[in-house]
Design a protein around this motif. Structure first.
Motif, PDB file in Angstrom:
ATOM      1  N   GLN A 110     -10.468  21.234  59.905  1.00 15.09           N
ATOM      2  CA  GLN A 110      -9.083  21.024  60.297  1.00 15.09           C
ATOM      3  C   GLN A 110      -8.436  19.849  59.565  1.00 15.09           C
ATOM      4  O   GLN A 110      -7.246  19.890  59.257  1.00 15.09           O
ATOM      5  N   VAL A 111      -9.231  18.821  59.293  1.00 14.84           N
ATOM      6  CA  VAL A 111      -8.709  17.609  58.656  1.00 14.84           C
ATOM      7  C   VAL A 111      -9.666  17.191  57.542  1.00 14.84           C
ATOM      8  O   VAL A 111     -10.886  17.241  57.726  1.00 14.84           O
ATOM      9  N   VAL A 112      -9.113  16.789  56.415  1.00 19.13           N
ATOM     10  CA  VAL A 112      -9.945  16.311  55.313  1.00 19.13           C
ATOM     11  C   VAL A 112      -9.470  14.920  54.896  1.00 19.13           C
ATOM     12  O   VAL A 112      -8.273  14.633  54.897  1.00 19.13           O
ATOM     13  N   ARG A 113     -10.427  14.070  54.555  1.00 22.17           N
ATOM     14  CA  ARG A 113     -10.131  12.705  54.132  1.00 22.17           C
ATOM     15  C   ARG A 113     -10.661  12.455  52.726  1.00 22.17           C
ATOM     16  O   ARG A 113     -11.574  13.124  52.256  1.00 22.17           O
ATOM     17  N   LEU A 114     -10.105  11.426  52.117  1.00 23.38           N
ATOM     18  CA  LEU A 114     -10.612  10.919  50.840  1.00 23.38           C
ATOM     19  C   LEU A 114     -10.141   9.482  50.687  1.00 23.38           C
ATOM     20  O   LEU A 114      -9.311   8.993  51.465  1.00 23.38           O
ATOM     21  N   GLU A 115     -10.704   8.790  49.691  1.00 25.11           N
ATOM     22  CA  GLU A 115     -10.267   7.444  49.355  1.00 25.11           C
ATOM     23  C   GLU A 115      -9.940   7.392  47.870  1.00 25.11           C
ATOM     24  O   GLU A 115     -10.592   8.052  47.058  1.00 25.11           O
TER      25      GLU A 115
ATOM     26  N   GLU B 139      -0.179  16.911  47.019  1.00 21.72           N
ATOM     27  CA  GLU B 139      -0.904  18.012  47.655  1.00 21.72           C
ATOM     28  C   GLU B 139      -1.022  17.828  49.164  1.00 21.72           C
ATOM     29  O   GLU B 139      -1.826  18.491  49.816  1.00 21.72           O
ATOM     30  N   GLY B 140      -0.202  16.939  49.720  1.00 21.45           N
ATOM     31  CA  GLY B 140      -0.075  16.849  51.171  1.00 21.45           C
ATOM     32  C   GLY B 140      -0.892  15.779  51.857  1.00 21.45           C
ATOM     33  O   GLY B 140      -0.921  15.720  53.094  1.00 21.45           O
ATOM     34  N   PHE B 141      -1.571  14.917  51.107  1.00 21.87           N
ATOM     35  CA  PHE B 141      -2.311  13.820  51.727  1.00 21.87           C
ATOM     36  C   PHE B 141      -1.367  12.674  52.073  1.00 21.87           C
ATOM     37  O   PHE B 141      -0.439  12.371  51.318  1.00 21.87           O
ATOM     38  N   SER B 142      -1.639  12.034  53.204  1.00 21.85           N
ATOM     39  CA  SER B 142      -0.856  10.875  53.643  1.00 21.85           C
ATOM     40  C   SER B 142      -1.787   9.694  53.869  1.00 21.85           C
ATOM     41  O   SER B 142      -2.947   9.869  54.261  1.00 21.85           O
TER      42      SER B 142
ATOM     43  N   GLU C 225      -5.404  11.315  54.268  1.00 21.34           N
ATOM     44  CA  GLU C 225      -5.835  12.429  55.123  1.00 21.34           C
ATOM     45  C   GLU C 225      -4.855  13.582  54.987  1.00 21.34           C
ATOM     46  O   GLU C 225      -3.653  13.379  54.798  1.00 21.34           O
ATOM     47  N   LYS C 226      -5.381  14.794  55.104  1.00 27.26           N
ATOM     48  CA  LYS C 226      -4.545  15.994  55.032  1.00 27.26           C
ATOM     49  C   LYS C 226      -4.978  16.952  56.150  1.00 27.26           C
ATOM     50  O   LYS C 226      -6.171  17.173  56.359  1.00 27.26           O
ATOM     51  N   GLN C 227      -3.989  17.499  56.857  1.00 25.90           N
ATOM     52  CA  GLN C 227      -4.259  18.494  57.898  1.00 25.90           C
ATOM     53  C   GLN C 227      -4.362  19.854  57.226  1.00 25.90           C
ATOM     54  O   GLN C 227      -3.440  20.290  56.516  1.00 25.90           O
ATOM     55  N   LEU C 228      -5.479  20.550  57.445  1.00 29.48           N
ATOM     56  CA  LEU C 228      -5.672  21.860  56.832  1.00 29.48           C
ATOM     57  C   LEU C 228      -5.314  22.990  57.771  1.00 29.48           C
ATOM     58  O   LEU C 228      -4.751  24.002  57.365  1.00 29.48           O
TER      59      LEU C 228
END
Length: 209
Positions: A166-171, A186-189, A205-208
């Motif tokens: 549901q949610v993906v993260r990155l740094e 691409e929708g990351f905040s 983070e981006k909500q998938l």
């Protein structure tokens, strides 16, 4: 250029791309040694991620040479359990103890301290019981500017969505503006700032679903 699922046979090429793409990290941890010894250390780390359940995507040209990669984990919590509560971490340590892969004591201390700093700093981020993660994306220097990084990111995000994440993260490093803008478009905040021994990371983070 085809973007396909990678496998452990691709890992040495992935490690080579990492060394080229992130020279500042190589210099920080290994004091500029980007030779065969460090290549094997980096490759071992990617083998551990693969065996812990990460999925690799690679961009290959018509000759089969790799031009880029992305790595996705469908559950960050389970990934860490697989590495640190299973045998994977001990198996990796065994490679160094037996001398099959040489890791200097100062490098071991630096890597260990780095992991501790990252763990503590990440506690300031919003809490979630489960989330996916983009572990790493990199493209060879001579293949940049062709949208390959975006394709590798989208392939990883599609995989995570198919897995029900549901949610993906990155740094991303704040000075890496090209990567930051890619993720933003691409929708990351931004959800906060974390850090390691090299400095700060912008957590996104981006909500998938």
């Amino acid at each position: 250029m085809n973007v396909i699922c990678g496998n452990e046979q691709d890992i040495e090429s992935i490690a080579e791309i990492y060394l080229e793409a992130f020279p500042e990290s190589v210099d920080f941890f290994y004091r500029g040694d980007a030779g065969e010894r460090v290549l094997r250390i980096i490759a071992l780390g990617f083998h551990v991620l693969s065996r812990a359940g990460c999925t690799f995507f690679v961009a290959k040209d018509s000759s089969g040479s790799l031009s880029g990669y992305s790595i996705a984990a469908s559950d960050d919590v389970e990934l860490n359990k697989a590495i640190f509560r299973g045998r994977l971490a001990l198996e990796a340590v065994g490679e160094f103890i037996t001398g099959r892969i040489r890791l200097r004591f100062t490098e071991l201390l630096r890597l260990g301290a780095n992991g501790l700093v990252m763990t503590v700093a990440s506690r300031a981020l919003p809490k979630r019981t489960s989330f996916g993660r983009i572990m790493s994306i990199a493209v060879r220097r001579d293949a940049r500017g062709q949208g390959l990084g975006r394709r590798l990111l989208l392939r990883a995000l599609q995989y995570l969505a198919n897995e029900g994440v549901q949610v993906v993260r990155l740094e991303v490093r704040p000075l890496n503006r090209a990567a930051y803008e890619l993720y933003r478009t691409e929708g990351f905040s931004e959800i906060g700032v974390t850090r390691d021994l090299q400095g700060s990371w912008v957590a996104m983070e981006k909500q998938l679903l």
